[in-house]
Enzyme design. Sequence first.
Site, PDB file in Angstrom:
ATOM      1  N   ASP A  31      43.932 -34.543  98.444  1.00 24.01           N
ATOM      2  CA  ASP A  31      43.494 -35.603  97.539  1.00 24.01           C
ATOM      3  C   ASP A  31      44.640 -36.085  96.657  1.00 24.01           C
ATOM      4  OD1 ASP A  31      40.886 -35.455  98.513  1.00 24.01           O
ATOM      5  OD2 ASP A  31      40.330 -33.905  97.072  1.00 24.01           O
TER       6      ASP A  31
ATOM      7  N   VAL B 135      49.061 -24.681  91.210  1.00 16.73           N
ATOM      8  CA  VAL B 135      48.104 -24.459  90.125  1.00 16.73           C
ATOM      9  C   VAL B 135      46.709 -24.298  90.735  1.00 16.73           C
ATOM     10  CG1 VAL B 135      47.097 -25.418  88.011  1.00 16.73           C
ATOM     11  CG2 VAL B 135      49.507 -25.861  88.563  1.00 16.73           C
TER      12      VAL B 135
END
Length: 382
Positions: free
Chosen positions: A329, A362
């Site tokens: 994404d 992350v």
Amino acid sequence: MSAMRAVAFSPSNQWYDKIQTHFSNHPNRAINTNPHLQFNNTTQNQSNRRNLFPCFSTDASKTPNPPTPLTITSSPLVVVGSANADIYVEIDRLPKEGETISAKNGQTLAGGKGANQAACGGKLSYPTYFVGQVGEDAHGKLITEALRSGGVHLDHLSAVSAAPTGHAVVMLQSDGQNSIIIVGGANMHCWPEKLSDEDLEVVRNAGIVLLQREIPESVNTQVAKAAKSAGIPVILDAGGMDAPISQELLNFVDILSPNETELGRLTGMPTESFEQISHAVVKFHKMGVKQVLVKLGSKGSALFVEGEEPIKQSVIPAAKVLDTTGAGDTFTASFAVALVEGKSKRECLRFAAAAASLCVQVKGAIPSMPERKSVLNLLQSH
């Protein structure tokens, strides 16, 4: 949207219904003036168009990334798609059939392909609008707050009472790979049969429109058709439902963006080698899609433009891969932002690769979306 209450999240975390807007006095604003956004589109009719994009005033001390103010030169990214609460469970391995295992950790974070891509645009400091649905529940509030904090304009996000917020169970393994199970909820239900004029107008005034396949295809088709009628380029991320894409929708798509697995599934062709991927892409060229942007995971990416040589982009190595959930994404949205800003296709690929590299370092989808400064710093060092 018809018969639905539009919602946004105030800096004090209270739901409210009214959003103060400021309309531009530039009805003849040109949408696509840079040479890299010339698609096979219908000529735009700008004579009676108005700028429907409100300028938000927020308390910067309470909002980490306030919505990016719009200027006469920033035709926004409009993302229409899904919003999920991602329920993460961290495991060493996937359970076998009939087996119960314990997770090392668990948490719930905002996600969904549409929300992820909108958050990415906002984090990259590009004016971004999100059109979607959440339920009137705690998960809906979680997503709304996350998007608002990411700088996304939310006056086209609706809360529906008849369906819960969509959610996903993300099984995250220690090597960063993941398996996901999605519950559609408000993403797949309660959409009006015909989208409201307000929602379609925000699409027609976009600089670029980004779609995915976690909402009904009928909604995507309406949006893509409206965009095409106004000369606005449409990118369709192929991720989402496991079903063929209709020819009707493909007729309005400028760039289709699958990963190699999705490309193989949609074409019924092998995609293990670059040569096989090239042959599979031709199938979409024959269906009228002139550009296919293929995400290749650790092997990078490639843009296939009909009649031209493919443009390849190697992956930009990450220091440590913690979670690949939002990488695709991030890549697609970053490519869209770079494209609407007028970068060359090769520059768009490189910009997207850098953003995706930062994303996988992350945990979480929306929390992992990088800021523009970090992307530019990484590009300077590579």
